[in-house]
Design an enzyme around this catalytic site. Sequence first.
Site, PDB file in Angstrom:
ATOM      1  N   LEU A   1       0.817  -1.213   0.000  1.00 16.55           N
ATOM      2  CA  LEU A   1       0.000   0.000   0.000  1.00 16.55           C
ATOM      3  C   LEU A   1       0.855   1.269   0.000  1.00 16.55           C
ATOM      4  O   LEU A   1       1.858   1.348   0.707  1.00 16.55           O
ATOM      5  CB  LEU A   1      -0.920  -0.011   1.220  1.00 16.55           C
ATOM      6  CG  LEU A   1      -1.812  -1.251   1.326  1.00 16.55           C
ATOM      7  CD1 LEU A   1      -2.640  -1.207   2.604  1.00 16.55           C
ATOM      8  CD2 LEU A   1      -2.714  -1.394   0.107  1.00 16.55           C
TER       9      LEU A   1
ATOM     10  N   ALA B   1       0.508   5.881  -0.710  1.00 18.47           N
ATOM     11  CA  ALA B   1      -0.388   6.995  -0.380  1.00 18.47           C
ATOM     12  C   ALA B   1      -1.641   7.018  -1.263  1.00 18.47           C
ATOM     13  O   ALA B   1      -2.695   7.503  -0.834  1.00 18.47           O
ATOM     14  CB  ALA B   1       0.373   8.308  -0.509  1.00 18.47           C
TER      15      ALA B   1
ATOM     16  N   HIS C   1      -3.380   4.370  -2.287  1.00 14.67           N
ATOM     17  CA  HIS C   1      -4.354   3.471  -1.656  1.00 14.67           C
ATOM     18  C   HIS C   1      -4.985   4.151  -0.427  1.00 14.67           C
ATOM     19  O   HIS C   1      -6.198   4.048  -0.199  1.00 14.67           O
ATOM     20  CB  HIS C   1      -3.673   2.183  -1.166  1.00 14.67           C
ATOM     21  CG  HIS C   1      -3.168   1.292  -2.255  1.00 14.67           C
ATOM     22  ND1 HIS C   1      -1.822   1.082  -2.476  1.00 14.67           N
ATOM     23  CD2 HIS C   1      -3.819   0.538  -3.169  1.00 14.67           C
ATOM     24  CE1 HIS C   1      -1.666   0.243  -3.483  1.00 14.67           C
ATOM     25  NE2 HIS C   1      -2.862  -0.102  -3.929  1.00 14.67           N
TER      26      HIS C   1
ATOM     27  N   LYS D   1      -5.730   5.709 -12.070  1.00 14.84           N
ATOM     28  CA  LYS D   1      -4.502   5.375 -12.817  1.00 14.84           C
ATOM     29  C   LYS D   1      -4.789   4.190 -13.737  1.00 14.84           C
ATOM     30  O   LYS D   1      -4.395   4.173 -14.890  1.00 14.84           O
ATOM     31  CB  LYS D   1      -3.348   5.036 -11.881  1.00 14.84           C
ATOM     32  CG  LYS D   1      -2.090   4.645 -12.658  1.00 14.84           C
ATOM     33  CD  LYS D   1      -0.938   4.341 -11.763  1.00 14.84           C
ATOM     34  CE  LYS D   1      -1.080   3.013 -11.094  1.00 14.84           C
ATOM     35  NZ  LYS D   1      -0.928   1.857 -12.011  1.00 14.84           N
ATOM     36  N   ASP D   2      -5.515   3.203 -13.186  1.00 13.07           N
ATOM     37  CA  ASP D   2      -5.906   2.030 -13.981  1.00 13.07           C
ATOM     38  C   ASP D   2      -7.269   2.343 -14.612  1.00 13.07           C
ATOM     39  O   ASP D   2      -8.284   1.738 -14.250  1.00 13.07           O
ATOM     40  CB  ASP D   2      -5.984   0.795 -13.086  1.00 13.07           C
ATOM     41  CG  ASP D   2      -4.639   0.500 -12.456  1.00 13.07           C
ATOM     42  OD1 ASP D   2      -3.738   0.047 -13.167  1.00 13.07           O
ATOM     43  OD2 ASP D   2      -4.478   0.758 -11.249  1.00 13.07           O
TER      44      ASP D   2
END
Length: 282
Positions: free
Chosen positions: A33, A35, A37, A149-150
Amino acid sequence: MLNIKTIKQLRVDIKRWRMAGESIAFVPTMGNLHAGHLQLVQTAKQQADRVVVSIFVNPTQFNEQDDFTNYPRTIDADVEKLQSAGVAMLYMPEREEMYSCEVHTKVSVRTVTEIHCGASRPGHFDGVATVVCKLFNIVQPDKAFFGEKDFQQLLVIRTMVADLNCPVDIIGIATFRETDGLAMSSRNNHLTKEERRQGAYLYQTLCSAKQAVLEQQASFAEIEKTSLQALSEKGFIPDYFSICRRHDLRAAAIGDTQLIILAAARLGSTRLIDNIQLELIL
Ligand code: PAF
């Protein structure tokens, strides 16, 4: 924070919260994990009574065994971060819990999975959609949070949820970046010092392409070509750099206004992805 490993155990606590009328937000992760997340967790906390985070390095979404084996696993640090962030439950199933017996069913979203990362990583999005569908059935959250991002993954999940009438709201959260612009990702841990420095150039190239589109400096195809060349010159092995329509990620054409530029490129052995959104005023 409850640290849960089995579906049976998880259901007892979820039921208790539901009986008390509490709402549940869910942040699925593969751990390691950062920042970004924790930003998902903070936003989730503001929108529900209880936040559940899962950590499961899902074998079915990896194309290469080495990539799966080498995926960074930092469980102790992750548990500490989630505890300090005020997460109500960490769900960390073993592989046997998620894929216990011979598997006969998979979730396969068509069309949006056939391009970009789907074309380069066959089967990847089947693995993602299947595990996310399973996790939704296990946790049964009101809302689930995913990073932008994804972006293609987010669209795959939104499509699955719409097609299968999954009773969950999907919330996309803006990409969290390092100070030099590199999108936060667990894979950044694989970069050497030099590659980490070069990595920021992916976002810079996206920013330059956005500017070029907004100022109509050249055609979309020319801007894509120049950007691919620029990445290669900086030591990347580009996979794709595409100016797309945001709603279906197909190539943008004149007249489209809601756009996104998607990019994927390798730096050494690490595959990085990123994107930037833009709106054209006609
Ligand atoms: O984005 C990820 O970390 C994974 O693809 C997800 C959504 C947790 C599914 O394994």
